[in-house]
Design a protein around this motif. Sequence first.
Motif, PDB file in Angstrom:
ATOM      1  N   THR A  61       0.841  -1.183   0.000  1.00 12.93           N
ATOM      2  CA  THR A  61       0.000   0.000   0.000  1.00 12.93           C
ATOM      3  C   THR A  61       0.876   1.233   0.000  1.00 12.93           C
ATOM      4  O   THR A  61       2.084   1.182   0.230  1.00 12.93           O
ATOM      5  CB  THR A  61      -0.913   0.032   1.248  1.00 12.93           C
ATOM      6  N   MET A  97       2.028   5.181   4.661  1.00 11.68           N
ATOM      7  CA  MET A  97       1.004   5.859   5.438  1.00 11.68           C
ATOM      8  C   MET A  97       1.590   6.912   6.362  1.00 11.68           C
ATOM      9  O   MET A  97       2.550   6.667   7.093  1.00 11.68           O
ATOM     10  CB  MET A  97       0.233   4.833   6.278  1.00 11.68           C
ATOM     11  N   GLU A 126      -4.852   7.672   0.119  1.00  6.08           N
ATOM     12  CA  GLU A 126      -4.018   6.834   0.980  1.00  6.08           C
ATOM     13  C   GLU A 126      -4.861   6.100   2.007  1.00  6.08           C
ATOM     14  O   GLU A 126      -4.649   4.914   2.291  1.00  6.08           O
ATOM     15  CB  GLU A 126      -2.957   7.694   1.666  1.00  6.08           C
ATOM     16  N   GLN A 127      -5.839   6.805   2.562  1.00  4.38           N
ATOM     17  CA  GLN A 127      -6.734   6.163   3.520  1.00  4.38           C
ATOM     18  C   GLN A 127      -7.591   5.097   2.839  1.00  4.38           C
ATOM     19  O   GLN A 127      -7.890   4.050   3.433  1.00  4.38           O
ATOM     20  CB  GLN A 127      -7.627   7.217   4.180  1.00  4.38           C
ATOM     21  N   LYS A 133      -5.449   1.975   2.483  1.00  6.52           N
ATOM     22  CA  LYS A 133      -5.351   1.291   3.771  1.00  6.52           C
ATOM     23  C   LYS A 133      -6.647   0.563   4.092  1.00  6.52           C
ATOM     24  O   LYS A 133      -6.640  -0.589   4.556  1.00  6.52           O
ATOM     25  CB  LYS A 133      -5.030   2.310   4.868  1.00  6.52           C
ATOM     26  N   GLU A 175      -7.586  -3.980   4.362  1.00  4.35           N
ATOM     27  CA  GLU A 175      -8.156  -4.695   5.503  1.00  4.35           C
ATOM     28  C   GLU A 175      -8.965  -5.899   5.027  1.00  4.35           C
ATOM     29  O   GLU A 175      -9.468  -5.911   3.900  1.00  4.35           O
ATOM     30  CB  GLU A 175      -9.070  -3.748   6.299  1.00  4.35           C
TER      31      GLU A 175
END
Length: 411
Positions: A18, A21, A31-32, A35, A39
């Motif tokens: 990824t 961060m 970016e969020q 992330k 998950e």
Amino acid sequence: MLRVASTCGIWLLALVATVPMASAAGSSAVEQLAKFLAEPDGQRGAISKQPFADQPLSRAEAARARKLLITDWRRRLHAERSAELASGSITIGDHTMPIFYRTFGKKPASGRSLFISMHGGGGAPAEVNDQQWKNQQRLYEPAEGVYVAPRAPTDNWNLWHEPHIDRLFERLIEDMIIVEEVDPNRVYVMGYSAGGDGVYQLAPRMADRWAAAAMMAGHPNETSPLGLRNVPFTLHMGELDAAYDRNKIAAEWRDKLADLQKADPQGYRHHVEIHPGKGHWMDREDAVAVEWMAKFTRNAFPKRIVWKQDDVTRRQFYWLAVDEANEKAGAELRAEIDGQTIRLTSDDVPAATVLLNDKMLDLDQPVEIIAGERTAFTGKIPRTIVMLAKSLDERGDPTTLFSGETQVDLH
């Protein structure tokens, strides 16, 4: 980064790393998103509930978010949709549609073509429609693409234009995009006899899904050709096919399409053949329609739209949408993009939603929407992740994602 590999025509997608961060408060929305997508699926929650989902994006950020969402969408659904196609049928609610398909030619770099070919029959015993389905399986052979012959879920006279057909076909197209790497901009619909009835209805009704359409030996019933503005349409009919006045009505549609194209030269591309001396069976002369259709690629974001609701209504049509209260049979809405200006015209649709992305116009600049003779909206329309995710989940079409929207009162 994201790595996408293809082996034996099946996408194998892996999130191998990824974007580095920063803290949640200091990282960008994209970016969020990366992330969040890293998950486990069962621990994510709804993307619309995430703090980053409605943050305004730049053009570059929207492009990055789009790629992340599409990669994740393919990964999440691939196993399920592979199993669905392998089962030989698609079920939604109370309706099951068996399918037969074959693949022809070499896959182009942009993805395979998809031909959905509807059988004849109709109001007849199941065994009659089963035989018609078997005939359709071998009736046409494209030079390239996936040729699908679905079996209608019912044995009613209107077997191909009942409301459940739209949902089943959309699911079929989505499955083929994910599993068989079909190009969403090269999806074609065709049909013979009762299947031709379906083409008359579904080609304008689901126009935003098709690159082109071919009608063979069918009857249009009450439908209108207005929605065909951006769908090349070919019609084949036997000169002697007089049952239900099919031959006479085919000639009428030839004239209607010619008149529509004369009034709107950039739209209503069509080709009509009335085959001399032929009755309901045209001795495969109509097979030339497959090659004719294959010349065309869908215009996913046309500058001009004519949306004429059928008796089976739809919530979205290209880059326009309506809510349930305004989803009315027979309603007509016209729209046009000219630079940064969008013009909407309707006598019977009081409100609509305009869906937008950077392929249509420049979202970094103000957009003006004119409804009738008045300016209904002026301003910038933000790009957001929630809008991109919504359009992907609702449409299952990775080439027609919208990053922004605005609701407009038309009256």
